[in-house]
Design a protein around this motif. Structure first.
Motif, PDB file in Angstrom:
ATOM      1  N   GLY A   1       1.008  -1.142  -0.054  1.00  0.00           N
ATOM      2  CA  GLY A   1       0.031   0.064   0.005  1.00  0.00           C
ATOM      3  C   GLY A   1       1.096   1.226  -0.040  1.00  0.00           C
ATOM      4  N   LYS A   2       1.851   1.207   0.870  1.00  0.00           N
ATOM      5  CA  LYS A   2       2.785   2.245   0.800  1.00  0.00           C
ATOM      6  C   LYS A   2       3.477   2.738  -0.286  1.00  0.00           C
ATOM      7  N   LYS A   3       3.954   1.495  -1.159  1.00  0.00           N
ATOM      8  CA  LYS A   3       4.612   1.711  -2.355  1.00  0.00           C
ATOM      9  C   LYS A   3       3.901   2.220  -3.508  1.00  0.00           C
ATOM     10  N   VAL A   4       2.374   1.943  -3.428  1.00  0.00           N
ATOM     11  CA  VAL A   4       1.539   2.291  -4.395  1.00  0.00           C
ATOM     12  C   VAL A   4       0.941   3.494  -4.154  1.00  0.00           C
ATOM     13  N   GLY A   5       1.105   3.989  -2.975  1.00  0.00           N
ATOM     14  CA  GLY A   5       0.575   5.293  -2.629  1.00  0.00           C
ATOM     15  C   GLY A   5      -0.920   5.221  -1.953  1.00  0.00           C
ATOM     16  N   ILE A   6      -1.302   4.062  -1.540  1.00  0.00           N
ATOM     17  CA  ILE A   6      -2.731   3.884  -0.758  1.00  0.00           C
ATOM     18  C   ILE A   6      -2.344   3.567   0.641  1.00  0.00           C
ATOM     19  N   ASP A   7      -2.812   4.371   1.353  1.00  0.00           N
ATOM     20  CA  ASP A   7      -2.508   4.412   2.914  1.00  0.00           C
ATOM     21  C   ASP A   7      -3.390   3.373   3.556  1.00  0.00           C
ATOM     22  N   LEU A   8      -4.501   2.949   2.857  1.00  0.00           N
ATOM     23  CA  LEU A   8      -5.421   2.198   3.440  1.00  0.00           C
ATOM     24  C   LEU A   8      -4.866   0.663   2.943  1.00  0.00           C
ATOM     25  N   PHE A   9      -4.079  -0.046   3.640  1.00  0.00           N
ATOM     26  CA  PHE A   9      -3.556  -1.252   3.289  1.00  0.00           C
ATOM     27  C   PHE A   9      -4.528  -2.622   3.114  1.00  0.00           C
ATOM     28  N   THR A  10      -5.849  -2.077   3.895  1.00  0.00           N
ATOM     29  CA  THR A  10      -6.895  -3.131   3.451  1.00  0.00           C
ATOM     30  C   THR A  10      -7.585  -3.150   2.238  1.00  0.00           C
ATOM     31  N   PHE A  11      -7.259  -2.000   1.542  1.00  0.00           N
ATOM     32  CA  PHE A  11      -7.541  -2.050   0.271  1.00  0.00           C
ATOM     33  C   PHE A  11      -6.761  -3.040  -0.666  1.00  0.00           C
ATOM     34  N   ILE A  12      -5.641  -3.321  -0.522  1.00  0.00           N
ATOM     35  CA  ILE A  12      -4.766  -4.293  -1.007  1.00  0.00           C
ATOM     36  C   ILE A  12      -5.372  -5.704  -0.959  1.00  0.00           C
ATOM     37  N   ASP A  13      -5.984  -5.829   0.371  1.00  0.00           N
ATOM     38  CA  ASP A  13      -6.618  -6.951   0.655  1.00  0.00           C
ATOM     39  C   ASP A  13      -7.695  -7.369  -0.172  1.00  0.00           C
ATOM     40  N   GLN A  14      -8.550  -6.289  -0.334  1.00  0.00           N
ATOM     41  CA  GLN A  14      -9.701  -6.273  -0.984  1.00  0.00           C
ATOM     42  C   GLN A  14      -9.574  -6.387  -2.615  1.00  0.00           C
ATOM     43  N   ILE A  15      -8.486  -5.958  -2.875  1.00  0.00           N
ATOM     44  CA  ILE A  15      -8.179  -6.314  -4.702  1.00  0.00           C
ATOM     45  C   ILE A  15      -7.816  -7.703  -4.581  1.00  0.00           C
ATOM     46  N   GLU A  16      -7.025  -8.163  -3.707  1.00  0.00           N
ATOM     47  CA  GLU A  16      -6.547  -9.649  -3.615  1.00  0.00           C
ATOM     48  C   GLU A  16      -7.490 -10.781  -3.542  1.00  0.00           C
ATOM     49  N   LYS A  17      -8.757 -10.231  -2.694  1.00  0.00           N
ATOM     50  CA  LYS A  17      -9.693 -11.119  -2.587  1.00  0.00           C
ATOM     51  C   LYS A  17     -10.964 -11.062  -3.718  1.00  0.00           C
ATOM     52  N   GLY A  18     -10.592 -10.194  -4.884  1.00  0.00           N
ATOM     53  CA  GLY A  18     -11.318  -9.784  -5.927  1.00  0.00           C
ATOM     54  C   GLY A  18     -12.400  -9.184  -5.576  1.00  0.00           C
ATOM     55  N   ARG A  19     -12.506  -8.290  -4.489  1.00  0.00           N
ATOM     56  CA  ARG A  19     -13.873  -7.670  -4.174  1.00  0.00           C
ATOM     57  C   ARG A  19     -13.816  -6.160  -5.036  1.00  0.00           C
ATOM     58  N   VAL A  20     -12.647  -5.544  -5.192  1.00  0.00           N
ATOM     59  CA  VAL A  20     -12.558  -4.478  -6.032  1.00  0.00           C
ATOM     60  C   VAL A  20     -11.278  -4.593  -7.091  1.00  0.00           C
ATOM     61  N   ALA A  21     -11.306  -3.680  -7.964  1.00  0.00           N
ATOM     62  CA  ALA A  21     -10.234  -3.847  -9.037  1.00  0.00           C
ATOM     63  C   ALA A  21      -9.320  -2.734  -8.762  1.00  0.00           C
ATOM     64  N   ILE A  22      -8.062  -2.829  -9.245  1.00  0.00           N
ATOM     65  CA  ILE A  22      -7.153  -1.950  -9.308  1.00  0.00           C
ATOM     66  C   ILE A  22      -7.503  -0.902 -10.100  1.00  0.00           C
ATOM     67  N   PRO A  23      -7.688   0.428  -9.570  1.00  0.00           N
ATOM     68  CA  PRO A  23      -8.199   1.607  -9.972  1.00  0.00           C
ATOM     69  C   PRO A  23      -6.990   1.989 -11.305  1.00  0.00           C
ATOM     70  N   GLU A  24      -7.553   2.206 -12.448  1.00  0.00           N
ATOM     71  CA  GLU A  24      -6.623   2.462 -13.600  1.00  0.00           C
ATOM     72  C   GLU A  24      -5.412   3.249 -13.313  1.00  0.00           C
ATOM     73  N   PRO A  25      -5.874   4.527 -12.695  1.00  0.00           N
ATOM     74  CA  PRO A  25      -4.636   5.250 -12.370  1.00  0.00           C
ATOM     75  C   PRO A  25      -3.379   4.700 -11.638  1.00  0.00           C
ATOM     76  N   TYR A  26      -3.513   3.631 -10.869  1.00  0.00           N
ATOM     77  CA  TYR A  26      -2.545   2.997  -9.909  1.00  0.00           C
ATOM     78  C   TYR A  26      -1.780   1.904 -10.809  1.00  0.00           C
ATOM     79  N   TYR A  27      -2.225   1.440 -12.262  1.00  0.00           N
ATOM     80  CA  TYR A  27      -1.656   0.494 -12.608  1.00  0.00           C
ATOM     81  C   TYR A  27      -0.130   0.349 -12.877  1.00  0.00           C
ATOM     82  N   ASP A  28       0.368   1.568 -13.021  1.00  0.00           N
ATOM     83  CA  ASP A  28       1.882   1.691 -13.225  1.00  0.00           C
ATOM     84  C   ASP A  28       2.746   1.643 -11.971  1.00  0.00           C
TER      85      ASP A  28
END
Length: 113
Positions: free
Chosen positions: A39-66
């Motif tokens: 989360g810190k590396k990609v600029g997302i302070d809510l590390f639980t959002f990474i968990d949501q992505i990995e569980k397939g509950r939300v997609a990676i927002p397009e601006p964060y792909y790079d």
């Protein structure tokens, strides 16, 4: 994009997204990152959002792909191609994505000798 806006992203509930999340979890582990450090590396302070992505509950927002590609140690173009590929070709694109990681290529070539 602020963290508050991330939580307003509509949840995704489909098989493709859950399978993609599993691959993203594996990529993060291969990069040696915790969810918090990812989360810190990609600029997302809510590390639980990474968990949501990995569980397939939300997609990676397009601006964060790079940022995600950089954290995983893969090329942005390969990462975008992988994330946007159909479910049937995930294995193929995942193999190509892993091959683009220099450390993975060395690990495979070391095992061959």
């Amino acid at each position: 994009m602020s963290d508050k806006r991330l939580w307003k992203i509509k949840p995704v509930q489909n098989v493709r997204q859950r399978v993609l999340g599993g691959y993203l979890h594996e990529l993060r582990e291969l990069a040696g990152l915790s969810q918090k450090s990812m989360g810190k590396k990609v600029g997302i302070d809510l590390f639980t959002f990474i968990d949501q992505i990995e569980k397939g509950r939300v997609a990676i927002p397009e601006p964060y792909y790079d940022a995600f590609a950089g954290a995983y140690g893969v090329s942005s173009a390969d990462f975008r191609r992988f994330c946007n590929s159909p479910l049937q070709s995930f294995d193929h694109h995942y193999t190509l994505l892993l091959a683009s990681r220099p450390d993975r290529i060395l690990a495979v070539s070391d095992q061959c000798w």
